[in-house]
Design an enzyme around this catalytic site. Structure first.
Site, PDB file in Angstrom:
ATOM      1  CB  ILE A 127      40.202  39.498  42.823  1.00 23.90           C
ATOM      2  CG1 ILE A 127      39.748  40.256  43.299  1.00 23.90           C
ATOM      3  CG2 ILE A 127      40.369  38.715  43.753  1.00 23.90           C
ATOM      4  CD1 ILE A 127      37.643  40.331  43.514  1.00 23.90           C
ATOM      5  N   PRO A 139      36.021  39.514  34.507  1.00 27.08           N
ATOM      6  CG  PRO A 139      36.094  40.926  33.622  1.00 27.08           C
ATOM      7  CD  PRO A 139      36.728  40.122  34.053  1.00 27.08           C
ATOM      8  CB  ALA A 196      34.895  35.068  39.116  1.00 33.70           C
ATOM      9  NE  ARG A 197      29.463  38.248  39.788  1.00 30.02           N
ATOM     10  CZ  ARG A 197      29.887  38.619  41.489  1.00 30.02           C
ATOM     11  NH1 ARG A 197      30.712  38.012  41.966  1.00 30.02           N
ATOM     12  NH2 ARG A 197      30.209  40.478  41.727  1.00 30.02           N
ATOM     13  CG  ASP A 230      33.684  32.143  47.717  1.00 28.30           C
ATOM     14  OD1 ASP A 230      32.334  32.042  48.516  1.00 28.30           O
ATOM     15  OD2 ASP A 230      33.150  33.739  47.469  1.00 28.30           O
ATOM     16  CD  GLU A 273      26.194  32.421  43.815  1.00 26.10           C
ATOM     17  OE1 GLU A 273      27.868  31.952  43.462  1.00 26.10           O
ATOM     18  OE2 GLU A 273      26.260  33.757  44.245  1.00 26.10           O
ATOM     19  CG  HIS A 328      28.658  35.053  46.442  1.00 24.89           C
ATOM     20  ND1 HIS A 328      29.069  35.361  45.605  1.00 24.89           N
ATOM     21  CD2 HIS A 328      29.835  36.373  46.678  1.00 24.89           C
ATOM     22  CE1 HIS A 328      29.216  35.782  44.749  1.00 24.89           C
ATOM     23  NE2 HIS A 328      30.288  37.173  45.141  1.00 24.89           N
TER      24      HIS A 328
HETATM   25  P1  NAD Z   1      39.031  43.112  37.551  1.00 20.67           P
HETATM   26  O1  NAD Z   1      38.159  44.201  36.202  1.00 20.67           O
HETATM   27  O2  NAD Z   1      40.431  43.992  38.125  1.00 20.67           O
HETATM   28  O3  NAD Z   1      39.896  41.868  36.865  1.00 20.67           O
HETATM   29  C1  NAD Z   1      39.575  41.333  35.742  1.00 20.67           C
HETATM   30  C2  NAD Z   1      40.494  40.664  34.784  1.00 20.67           C
HETATM   31  O4  NAD Z   1      40.489  39.967  34.150  1.00 20.67           O
HETATM   32  C3  NAD Z   1      41.042  42.226  34.128  1.00 20.67           C
HETATM   33  O5  NAD Z   1      42.584  42.004  33.747  1.00 20.67           O
HETATM   34  C4  NAD Z   1      40.900  41.203  32.480  1.00 20.67           C
HETATM   35  O6  NAD Z   1      41.851  42.337  31.337  1.00 20.67           O
HETATM   36  C5  NAD Z   1      41.080  39.274  32.435  1.00 20.67           C
HETATM   37  N1  NAD Z   1      39.880  39.383  31.330  1.00 20.67           N
HETATM   38  C6  NAD Z   1      38.950  40.110  31.261  1.00 20.67           C
HETATM   39  N2  NAD Z   1      38.547  38.797  30.384  1.00 20.67           N
HETATM   40  C7  NAD Z   1      39.136  37.652  30.146  1.00 20.67           C
HETATM   41  C8  NAD Z   1      39.831  36.621  29.881  1.00 20.67           C
HETATM   42  N3  NAD Z   1      38.038  35.980  29.057  1.00 20.67           N
HETATM   43  N4  NAD Z   1      40.152  35.584  29.679  1.00 20.67           N
HETATM   44  C9  NAD Z   1      41.506  35.887  31.237  1.00 20.67           C
HETATM   45  N5  NAD Z   1      41.006  37.260  31.360  1.00 20.67           N
HETATM   46  C10 NAD Z   1      40.360  38.589  31.449  1.00 20.67           C
HETATM   47  O7  NAD Z   1      38.455  42.505  37.657  1.00 20.67           O
HETATM   48  P2  NAD Z   1      38.691  42.164  39.941  1.00 20.67           P
HETATM   49  O8  NAD Z   1      38.120  42.988  40.655  1.00 20.67           O
HETATM   50  O9  NAD Z   1      39.446  41.652  39.751  1.00 20.67           O
HETATM   51  O10 NAD Z   1      37.573  41.125  40.189  1.00 20.67           O
HETATM   52  C11 NAD Z   1      37.554  40.021  39.229  1.00 20.67           C
HETATM   53  C12 NAD Z   1      36.352  38.756  39.542  1.00 20.67           C
HETATM   54  O11 NAD Z   1      35.950  38.488  41.088  1.00 20.67           O
HETATM   55  C13 NAD Z   1      34.992  39.619  38.792  1.00 20.67           C
HETATM   56  O12 NAD Z   1      34.014  38.149  38.501  1.00 20.67           O
HETATM   57  C14 NAD Z   1      34.183  39.600  40.088  1.00 20.67           C
HETATM   58  O13 NAD Z   1      32.851  39.551  40.227  1.00 20.67           O
HETATM   59  C15 NAD Z   1      34.582  38.396  41.070  1.00 20.67           C
HETATM   60  N6  NAD Z   1      34.404  39.023  42.815  1.00 20.67           N
HETATM   61  C16 NAD Z   1      34.293  37.954  43.676  1.00 20.67           C
HETATM   62  C17 NAD Z   1      33.610  38.141  44.831  1.00 20.67           C
HETATM   63  C18 NAD Z   1      33.620  37.345  46.069  1.00 20.67           C
HETATM   64  O14 NAD Z   1      33.223  37.448  47.217  1.00 20.67           O
HETATM   65  N7  NAD Z   1      34.161  36.326  45.718  1.00 20.67           N
HETATM   66  C19 NAD Z   1      34.708  39.387  45.641  1.00 20.67           C
HETATM   67  C20 NAD Z   1      34.301  40.570  44.543  1.00 20.67           C
HETATM   68  C21 NAD Z   1      34.046  39.784  42.946  1.00 20.67           C
END
Ligand code: NAD
Length: 330
Positions: free
Chosen positions: A157, A207, A234-235, A259, A264, A296
């Site tokens: 993302i 994450p 994200a979360r 979001d 929530e 969300h």
């Molecule tokens: P992903 O695993 O593809 O990417 C996460 C990135 O974060 C990775 O590149 C990782 O190396 C990096 N990372 C991990 N720990 C870190 C830290 N301490 N500091 C900096 N970078 C760090 O995940 P994604 O699919 O891109 O999802 C990202 C977030 O979006 C997740 O929390 C997921 O739950 C959330 N999400 C939200 C929605 C929504 O509806 N709002 C939908 C899908 C996912």
């Protein structure tokens, strides 16, 4: 004929399900019920199942029952598979699959919308319009191509967010322990402190884990520019909500878009207009015109819903035909 049961189906998923059925010689039945000990019996006489929910299913008996029904897989049409007892699933011969990326653009386009609302002060403008105040004071905006967007966590993302803002001419900086060569022409990698102190927009896309829980706390917020905005799609627990409210009250940052928020569950995704919403922090944030809240819905686009349905059903079909899904998580 092969029969699949899909749990927790929403009306908006039906069109994608019908389209999948039309091109596959498989019967798909649906239920609005969530999967768990009380509803596992619905899966009797089916060959495969697809689920989607936040509630965990730790009970071993559920997986034993699926095995006794002759079911060989459990497909999730979401990304997170922490709700599944993988040990029990594996012990009962169930291949568990998820949808690792249903549409990174879905969340990143919401981030774009939120950023544009914040920098154009549309929340404040709407609040004024409701009172017939059409004055301009305080509504002068920055232009997006002059801003630096700081992305914490550029995975699926975050990378999509980076590409969108780079295409709009913004400078994009990233903090992530994993450096992606494909982003080399799009972003500059910096440390967290540099990102927090430099960025006009700070958006988190990591994450949720022990290291990222309250990653954005009072200390981090104090490092941000007073003109900067924070985005969390994200979360919820990645941002310390109490600290964020204090920071907004103290004008340490200019605004925020959320979001997702701590506490929530049971609120976002529900119509709570007729019952008390017991989340004082959400109530406080709702009163702030420089705070954008969405329930969300980052993931919730037509393309993402179709991908969640198609990918999960394709996986069931593949496994029932004896194949191995690339999305298997156990
Ligand atoms: P992903 O695993 O593809 O990417 C996460 C990135 O974060 C990775 O590149 C990782 O190396 C990096 N990372 C991990 N720990 C870190 C830290 N301490 N500091 C900096 N970078 C760090 O995940 P994604 O699919 O891109 O999802 C990202 C977030 O979006 C997740 O929390 C997921 O739950 C959330 N999400 C939200 C929605 C929504 O509806 N709002 C939908 C899908 C996912």
């Amino acid at each position: 004929m092969t029969k699949i049961l899909m749990y927790s189906v929403r009306p908006d998923e039906q069109a994608a399900i019908d389209a999948w059925v039309a091109t596959n010689n498989i019967e798909v039945d649906t239920t609005t019920a969530e999967f768990g000990p009380k509803t596992v019996d619905l899966a009797k006489d089916y060959d495969g199942i697809v689920i989607q929910q936040h509630a965990a299913i730790p009970e071993e008996a559920v997986y034993q029952k699926l095995k006794s029904f002759g079911i060989k897989q459990l497909a999730l049409r979401i990304t997170g598979f922490d709700i599944v007892n993988l040990k029990a699933a594996t012990a009962n011969g169930l291949a568990v699959t998820n949808v690792p990326a249903y549409s990174p653009r879905s969340v990143s386009e919401l981030v774009l919308a939120q950023v544009m609302r914040l920098i154009r002060h549309l929340g404040e403008a709407s609040a004024r319009e409701a009172k017939d105040d059409y004055s301009w004071g305080g509504l002068e905006a920055a232009e997006i191509h002059n801003l630096t967007v700081g992305i914490i966590g550029a995975g699926k993302i975050g990378s999509a967010v980076a590409r969108i803002f780079r295409a709009l001419g913004s400078t994009v900086i990233v903090t992530d322990p994993v450096k992606r060569p494909e982003l080399a022409d799009t972003v500059s990698y910096v440390d967290l402190d540099t990102l927090l102190t430099t960025a006009d927009i700070v958006t988190v896309h990591t994450p949720l884990d022990a290291k990222t829980t309250h990653l954005i706390d009072a200390n981090a917020l104090k490092k941000m520019r007073s003109s900067a905005y924070l985005i969390n799609a994200a979360r919820g627990p990645i941002v310390d909500t109490g600290a964020l409210i204090q920071s907004l009250k103290d004008h340490e940052i200019a605004g925020a878009a959320l979001d997702t928020i701590e506490g929530e569950a049971g609120i976002f995704g529900e119509d709570r207009s007729q019952s008390l919403v017991d989340n004082p922090e959400l109530e406080t944030l709702k009163t702030m015109p420089n705070v954008e809240i969405t329930p969300h819905i980052g993931f919730y686009t037509d393309a993402a819903v179709k991908n969640m349905v198609d990918i999960s059903l394709d996986d069931v079909k593949l496994i029932l035909e004896g194949g191995h899904s690339p999305h298997q998580v156990n």
